[in-house]
Design a protein around this motif. Structure first.
Motif, PDB file in Angstrom:
ATOM      1  N   LEU A  50      40.613  35.889  48.022  1.00 19.96           N
ATOM      2  CA  LEU A  50      42.089  36.134  48.129  1.00 19.96           C
ATOM      3  C   LEU A  50      41.925  37.002  49.012  1.00 19.96           C
ATOM      4  CD1 LEU A  50      43.480  35.263  44.261  1.00 19.96           C
ATOM      5  CD2 LEU A  50      44.153  33.985  46.440  1.00 19.96           C
ATOM      6  N   ALA A  51      40.539  38.334  48.539  1.00 17.68           N
ATOM      7  CA  ALA A  51      40.614  39.509  49.051  1.00 17.68           C
ATOM      8  C   ALA A  51      40.290  39.505  50.628  1.00 17.68           C
ATOM      9  CB  ALA A  51      39.658  40.370  48.550  1.00 17.68           C
ATOM     10  N   GLU A  52      39.818  38.760  50.973  1.00 17.18           N
ATOM     11  CA  GLU A  52      39.959  38.303  52.099  1.00 17.18           C
ATOM     12  C   GLU A  52      40.776  37.767  53.007  1.00 17.18           C
ATOM     13  OE1 GLU A  52      36.415  35.626  55.794  1.00 17.18           O
ATOM     14  OE2 GLU A  52      36.222  35.354  53.543  1.00 17.18           O
ATOM     15  N   GLY A  53      41.823  36.781  52.253  1.00 18.60           N
ATOM     16  CA  GLY A  53      43.162  36.327  53.375  1.00 18.60           C
ATOM     17  C   GLY A  53      44.068  37.385  53.049  1.00 18.60           C
ATOM     18  N   ALA A  54      43.707  38.431  51.931  1.00 21.24           N
ATOM     19  CA  ALA A  54      44.172  39.360  52.314  1.00 21.24           C
ATOM     20  C   ALA A  54      44.235  40.373  53.295  1.00 21.24           C
ATOM     21  CB  ALA A  54      44.475  40.322  51.680  1.00 21.24           C
ATOM     22  N   GLY A  55      42.530  40.260  54.391  1.00 28.64           N
ATOM     23  CA  GLY A  55      42.262  40.909  55.267  1.00 28.64           C
ATOM     24  C   GLY A  55      42.033  41.859  54.826  1.00 28.64           C
ATOM     25  N   THR A  56      41.000  41.566  53.956  1.00 28.71           N
ATOM     26  CA  THR A  56      39.597  42.694  53.820  1.00 28.71           C
ATOM     27  C   THR A  56      38.660  42.468  53.882  1.00 28.71           C
ATOM     28  OG1 THR A  56      40.319  43.845  51.662  1.00 28.71           O
ATOM     29  CG2 THR A  56      38.034  43.789  51.503  1.00 28.71           C
TER      30      THR A  56
END
Length: 83
Positions: A50-56
């Motif tokens: 989820l964090a990667e999907g949000a741009g992290t």
């Protein structure tokens, strides 16, 4: 078997397998399973996605989560006491 599963799961989800750092994720989930609790490992992997999907950046998120797992007892005490 793990390589085949990763390749097939990536194909099914439309993910470029080259973007998956399997060893990084397995190392993270090992640290979480041993430092926090076993059920926290798959949940952490999901949260990482989820964090990667949000741009992290994945590497940044992994380092932050590994630090949190390593300091779990202290972080929990601070959260509970508000210190």
């Amino acid at each position: 078997m793990l390589n085949e599963w990763t390749a097939l799961a990536c194909k099914e989800l439309g993910i470029d397998p080259a973007r998956v750092d399997r060893d990084l994720i397995l190392d993270l989930t090992k640290d979480v399973a041993h430092g926090v609790a076993r059920p926290a490992a798959p949940l952490t992997a999901y949260l990482l996605g989820l964090a990667e999907g949000a741009g992290t950046a994945p590497q940044d998120a992994v380092e932050r989560l590994k630090t949190l797992a390593a300091n779990w007892g202290e972080a929990t005490a601070q959260t509970l006491t508000g210190d």
